[in-house]
Each structure stands twice: as C-alpha cells, then as structure tokens.
Design a protein around this motif. Structure first.
Motif, mmCIF file in Angstrom:
data_model
loop_
_atom_site.group_PDB
_atom_site.id
_atom_site.type_symbol
_atom_site.label_atom_id
_atom_site.label_comp_id
_atom_site.label_asym_id
_atom_site.label_seq_id
_atom_site.Cartn_x
_atom_site.Cartn_y
_atom_site.Cartn_z
ATOM 1 N N SER A 29 0.798 -1.226 0.000
ATOM 2 C CA SER A 29 0.000 0.000 0.000
ATOM 3 C C SER A 29 0.831 1.276 0.000
ATOM 4 O O SER A 29 0.293 2.349 -0.290
ATOM 5 C CB SER A 29 -0.927 0.014 1.218
ATOM 6 N N ASP A 30 2.111 1.189 0.332
ATOM 7 C CA ASP A 30 2.954 2.386 0.427
ATOM 8 C C ASP A 30 3.916 2.427 -0.751
ATOM 9 O O ASP A 30 4.750 1.536 -0.916
ATOM 10 C CB ASP A 30 3.731 2.375 1.745
ATOM 11 N N ARG A 281 1.132 5.068 8.655
ATOM 12 C CA ARG A 281 0.301 5.660 7.598
ATOM 13 C C ARG A 281 -0.863 4.746 7.252
ATOM 14 O O ARG A 281 -1.982 5.217 6.992
ATOM 15 C CB ARG A 281 1.151 5.932 6.348
ATOM 16 N N LEU A 282 -0.613 3.420 7.260
ATOM 17 C CA LEU A 282 -1.705 2.471 6.995
ATOM 18 C C LEU A 282 -2.758 2.550 8.093
ATOM 19 O O LEU A 282 -3.968 2.510 7.815
ATOM 20 C CB LEU A 282 -1.131 1.061 6.889
ATOM 21 N N HIS A 283 -2.308 2.683 9.330
ATOM 22 C CA HIS A 283 -3.246 2.808 10.448
ATOM 23 C C HIS A 283 -4.050 4.096 10.342
ATOM 24 O O HIS A 283 -5.271 4.114 10.618
ATOM 25 C CB HIS A 283 -2.470 2.776 11.767
ATOM 26 N N SER A 284 -3.408 5.182 9.942
ATOM 27 C CA SER A 284 -4.103 6.455 9.802
ATOM 28 C C SER A 284 -5.164 6.378 8.705
ATOM 29 O O SER A 284 -6.274 6.921 8.875
ATOM 30 C CB SER A 284 -3.103 7.561 9.479
ATOM 31 N N LYS A 285 -4.853 5.706 7.609
ATOM 32 C CA LYS A 285 -5.831 5.570 6.545
ATOM 33 C C LYS A 285 -7.031 4.746 6.992
ATOM 34 O O LYS A 285 -8.187 5.073 6.671
ATOM 35 C CB LYS A 285 -5.181 4.880 5.321
ATOM 36 N N MET A 286 -6.771 3.666 7.750
ATOM 37 C CA MET A 286 -7.873 2.829 8.224
ATOM 38 C C MET A 286 -8.746 3.555 9.211
ATOM 39 O O MET A 286 -9.965 3.407 9.216
ATOM 40 C CB MET A 286 -7.308 1.539 8.834
#
Length: 287
Positions: A29-30, A281-286
C-alpha cells in the motif's frame, strides 16, 4: 497442560500470521516501499505464513481432538508444503543478502541491476528450486506404500525423519539428505557469507562513523533472521543423519517452525523506520 499449550500455540500462530500480513499490506500500500528490499521482504512474509500454516493448524487440531494420527495423503502433503515454504525462506534470505550487497557495494547501479524484471525472476527461481527440493523428498517418501502404527518423533511430518523410516538403502537416503543439505544449505550459506564479506569490506572504507552505522543497521535485521533460521534448520536436518536425539530435534524444530516466523515481523519492523512509518500511515488511513 494441554489447554495452556493450545492457547499459547494459537496465540503464537495468530501473531505470526497477523504480523506478516501487516508487512505485506504495508509494502503493497505504500509507494515508498516499492523497492527490491521490501519486495523480497513481502515475499518472505508470505512464505512464513505458508511455512507455519503447514504445521500449526494440524497440531492445534490434534490437541483439541486428543489424536496424533495423520493420514497417508495428509502426511505427504504436509511434508511437501513444508519443504516448499521452508526452502522458499532459505532461498529468499540468500536473495536478500545479494540485494544488500548490490545496494551497499554498488549504490549508483542498484536501480539498474535490481530492476523489477530481475526481482521477479529471482523470486520465480526461488519457487522453482523449492519445488525441486519438495520433489526430491517425495521420490523417497512415495516408496512407502502406507503408514500404519508408525510413530514420528516430532509434531509434524518432518522430511528428515520420514527419510529415516524408509525401508530402502540407508546410504541412498543419506546421499539425498546430504545433497539437498548442500544445495539448499551449504551453497546459500556460502553465498550469504561471501556477500557479507564484500559488504563489511565496503563498509569499513566509509570515512564517517554515521555512514558506517547506517550501512550496518540495514543488515542487522537480515543477519538476525539468517542466524536463527539456518542455525536451527541445518542442525535438525543434517544432525538426523549423524545421530538420533528426538528431544534436541524437537526443540530446534519448534524454534525454526514457530519462533522464527513469529519473530521476523518484529525484527524487521522494530529495527526499520520505513516499515514503522508505513504501518503508521496504513493505520491512519484505516482510522
């Protein structure tokens, strides 16, 4: 004690699968992690999920049902998948060492040498070689017409112990074991040692201590996993051809089938700022 063991093993399995899945999701995802190093790391995580999934679910079922019986087809299938994913780990660690060698010793040519086509080719070769390793074990194991009332001194169908049960010539079995041990153990380890010899020689020529520390830090995680995986795996596989010690083999088998796949995500994430940033960043998007 069986409920305690069941809870402990189930927790370790879930942590391993979740940790490796998070690495795969973070890399995919990044866009900052779309590099050869993290491409190989995501494939290593995928191999670790398959590696631990060939042994632990069956063991958990055995604890719950109070049965330690496995079918003939199930045993050969477990052995084949175990060989494929175990050898994938083996070969990918060697490829990752080569990637570190190119990145540190040839930094200006890294993007040209480690292009997407070569990376995909190396992963494909790792899979084909792993498939060859599995078939070599099957050539001997398929000589068994059936298993009945046979005890295996381990919690899964260990390839090395299945070869010991063969009624064929012991010399032939030892030749196969040493041949596969050399192809999938000695040569990869020799390659890793050669690459790190070149890496260390190149790092020592860096004038600044900060640059040396940064270069060494990129290799620390990989070296930790290599020592943990190869040390226990080769000890079990080659040791079975020399002497039979079920307890020592069992302990080493637990380390490289349970502990190593579980520690890989922690080793690579805790020592890697890029992975931690991508996970954040993945956690922030979720959220």
């Amino acid at each position: 004690m069986q409920p305690v063991f069941f809870g402990l093993l189930l927790s370790m399995y879930l942590v391993t699968v979740l940790g490796n899945l998070l690495i795969i999701l973070a890399v995919s995802s990044d866009s900052h992690l779309h590099t050869p190093m993290y491409f190989f790391l995501s494939n290593l995580s995928l191999a670790d999920i398959g590696f631990i999934s060939t042994t632990v679910p069956k063991m958990l079922i055995n604890i719950q049902t109070h049965s330690r019986v496995i079918s003939y087809v199930g045993c050969l299938t477990q052995m084949s998948l175990f060989s494929i994913f175990g050898c994938m780990d083996d070969m990918l660690l060697t490829v990752m060492a080569y990637d570190r060698y190119v990145a540190i010793c040839h930094p200006l040519q890294c993007t040209v040498i480690m292009n997407p086509r070569l990376c995909g080719f190396l992963v494909s070769v790792c899979f084909l070689v792993s498939l060859l390793d599995s078939q070599l074990h099957n050539l001997i194991a398929l000589q068994f017409i059936y298993f009945r009332d046979v005890e295996i001194a381990n919690f899964f169908c260990d390839p090395s112990q299945l070869l010991d049960l063969s009624c064929t010539n012991i010399l032939t079995n030892n030749i196969v074991m040493y041949f596969t041990g050399a192809i999938f153990g000695f040569f990869p380890v020799s390659g890793i040692l050669f690459f790190y010899y070149k890496i260390i020689f190149s790092i020592l020529r860096i004038p600044s201590s900060g640059g040396m520390y940064k270069a060494f830090s990129t290799c620390g995680s990989h070296l930790s996993v290599v020592c943990l995986f190869y040390g226990t795996g080769l000890a079990v596989y080659l040791g079975s051809a020399v002497s039979s010690s079920p307890k020592k083999s069992m302990v080493a088998s637990v380390i490289y089938t349970f502990v190593t796949p579980m520690l890989n995500p922690f080793i690579y994430s805790l020592r890697n700022r890029d992975i931690k940033s991508a996970l954040w960043r993945l956690h922030s998007k979720m959220v």
